[in-house]
Motif scaffolding. Sequence first.
Motif, PDB file in Angstrom:
ATOM      1  N   LEU A  55       2.374 -35.194  -9.039  1.00  0.00           N
ATOM      2  CA  LEU A  55       1.918 -33.928  -9.603  1.00  0.00           C
ATOM      3  C   LEU A  55       1.220 -34.147 -10.940  1.00  0.00           C
ATOM      4  O   LEU A  55       0.258 -33.454 -11.265  1.00  0.00           O
ATOM      5  CB  LEU A  55       3.099 -32.970  -9.771  1.00  0.00           C
ATOM      6  N   GLY A  56       1.721 -35.111 -11.709  1.00  0.00           N
ATOM      7  CA  GLY A  56       1.083 -35.419 -12.984  1.00  0.00           C
ATOM      8  C   GLY A  56      -0.351 -35.884 -12.824  1.00  0.00           C
ATOM      9  O   GLY A  56      -1.184 -35.685 -13.719  1.00  0.00           O
ATOM     10  N   ALA A  92       0.750 -32.520 -18.999  1.00  0.00           N
ATOM     11  CA  ALA A  92       1.338 -33.723 -19.586  1.00  0.00           C
ATOM     12  C   ALA A  92       2.843 -33.616 -19.380  1.00  0.00           C
ATOM     13  O   ALA A  92       3.451 -32.607 -19.754  1.00  0.00           O
ATOM     14  CB  ALA A  92       1.021 -33.823 -21.072  1.00  0.00           C
ATOM     15  N   ILE A  93       3.444 -34.628 -18.758  1.00  0.00           N
ATOM     16  CA  ILE A  93       4.881 -34.652 -18.557  1.00  0.00           C
ATOM     17  C   ILE A  93       5.473 -35.509 -19.669  1.00  0.00           C
ATOM     18  O   ILE A  93       5.353 -36.734 -19.666  1.00  0.00           O
ATOM     19  CB  ILE A  93       5.248 -35.209 -17.168  1.00  0.00           C
ATOM     20  N   HIS A  94       6.083 -34.854 -20.644  1.00  0.00           N
ATOM     21  CA  HIS A  94       6.599 -35.552 -21.819  1.00  0.00           C
ATOM     22  C   HIS A  94       7.991 -36.129 -21.582  1.00  0.00           C
ATOM     23  O   HIS A  94       8.329 -37.167 -22.152  1.00  0.00           O
ATOM     24  CB  HIS A  94       6.637 -34.606 -23.019  1.00  0.00           C
ATOM     25  N   LEU A 115      -4.154 -25.299 -10.322  1.00  0.00           N
ATOM     26  CA  LEU A 115      -3.932 -26.626 -10.895  1.00  0.00           C
ATOM     27  C   LEU A 115      -3.660 -26.572 -12.399  1.00  0.00           C
ATOM     28  O   LEU A 115      -3.329 -27.591 -12.994  1.00  0.00           O
ATOM     29  CB  LEU A 115      -5.121 -27.538 -10.604  1.00  0.00           C
ATOM     30  N   GLY A 116      -3.776 -25.398 -12.989  1.00  0.00           N
ATOM     31  CA  GLY A 116      -3.403 -25.206 -14.388  1.00  0.00           C
ATOM     32  C   GLY A 116      -2.212 -24.292 -14.552  1.00  0.00           C
ATOM     33  O   GLY A 116      -1.978 -23.759 -15.634  1.00  0.00           O
ATOM     34  N   SER A 117      -1.431 -24.123 -13.474  1.00  0.00           N
ATOM     35  CA  SER A 117      -0.344 -23.151 -13.449  1.00  0.00           C
ATOM     36  C   SER A 117       1.023 -23.827 -13.391  1.00  0.00           C
ATOM     37  O   SER A 117       1.277 -24.665 -12.513  1.00  0.00           O
ATOM     38  CB  SER A 117      -0.506 -22.225 -12.235  1.00  0.00           C
ATOM     39  N   VAL A 147       4.723 -39.535 -20.040  1.00  0.00           N
ATOM     40  CA  VAL A 147       5.016 -40.530 -19.008  1.00  0.00           C
ATOM     41  C   VAL A 147       4.128 -40.330 -17.789  1.00  0.00           C
ATOM     42  O   VAL A 147       3.979 -41.237 -16.964  1.00  0.00           O
ATOM     43  CB  VAL A 147       6.506 -40.499 -18.590  1.00  0.00           C
ATOM     44  N   ALA A 148       3.527 -39.157 -17.664  1.00  0.00           N
ATOM     45  CA  ALA A 148       2.589 -38.882 -16.564  1.00  0.00           C
ATOM     46  C   ALA A 148       1.748 -37.681 -16.960  1.00  0.00           C
ATOM     47  O   ALA A 148       2.114 -36.908 -17.850  1.00  0.00           O
ATOM     48  CB  ALA A 148       3.335 -38.607 -15.261  1.00  0.00           C
ATOM     49  N   GLY A 149       0.608 -37.528 -16.292  1.00  0.00           N
ATOM     50  CA  GLY A 149      -0.218 -36.357 -16.538  1.00  0.00           C
ATOM     51  C   GLY A 149      -1.667 -36.698 -16.792  1.00  0.00           C
ATOM     52  O   GLY A 149      -2.023 -37.845 -17.071  1.00  0.00           O
ATOM     53  N   THR A 150      -2.508 -35.683 -16.699  1.00  0.00           N
ATOM     54  CA  THR A 150      -3.945 -35.840 -16.904  1.00  0.00           C
ATOM     55  C   THR A 150      -4.373 -35.468 -18.314  1.00  0.00           C
ATOM     56  O   THR A 150      -5.525 -35.703 -18.678  1.00  0.00           O
ATOM     57  CB  THR A 150      -4.720 -34.956 -15.902  1.00  0.00           C
TER      58      THR A 150
END
Length: 283
Positions: free
Chosen positions: A20-21, A27-29, A96-98, A188-191
């Motif tokens: 998903l990230g 951004a998955i912090h 995708l921004g939700s 740790v993940a994300g665009t």
Amino acid sequence: MTGRDFEHRKNWVRERLHLLGECFAVAIHAYAVMSNHLHIVLQFNATVSAAWSDEETASHWIRLFPPREDSDSARALKRQALLADPGRLALVRTRLGSLSWFMRCLAEPIARRANREDHCTGRFWEGRFRCQLLCDERAVLAAMAYVDLNPIRAGVVDTLDATAHTSASERIDLVRHGLPPAELLRPVAGTLPASLSISTADYLQILDWTGRALAPGKRGRIAEGAPAILAVIDRDARRWAMRVSSYRGGWARAAGGAQDLIDLAARIGQRWLQGIRLAWRLS
């Protein structure tokens, strides 16, 4: 008790979070996958997904929802159909921004997979997710610490380097495999390029100290001296420990400075929010 081990399902959640990230404007912090619940610290920016090109949008969406016959030709046909439908593309960009769609795309596949494994149907998750607004970077860092320390606080492990299925364990592994500890703390993940203002090494030091400070009655966890970086983040170490521990119930709809919470209450038409008094104490 069934005697069955469901530990492998934690890996399902971790792998799904990383997928998903790569697809959402997120951004998955931090995250912690526990035996019966999940915590995630997320940052969304819908303007990023709104600016993605048609090709980028289609690629992200098809990655999330591949065709049933997952072949190159089937993916090409699905991409072609999506690119030919501007209305559908606009809807996809919004999704995708939700946050709600992110949680839906996390929960539903895990539920279906678990039900197939259990040969059953019906609800897998207890209910809809609960969310909390983090008003500033200090609130984000405190929430991350609270999340990463879940296994220690629950008594599952005794030390930070023994944790698993958390963002802290991922960061420790990255450092062990060559990530420069002085590098700014990245998701740790994300665009989203959403680095925080402290280093990975500083964050891990804070985690280690906070884990000991919040478990003062257990041998080996008495916090002696706080890391120097805490003086930059908070007025003193005790305030920081209180700020982190308050995620158990002191904060409610939002966490942050008192004025931030007062302004939020005004925006949503409320005279008061739980947590404002706590924020004044921590100011």
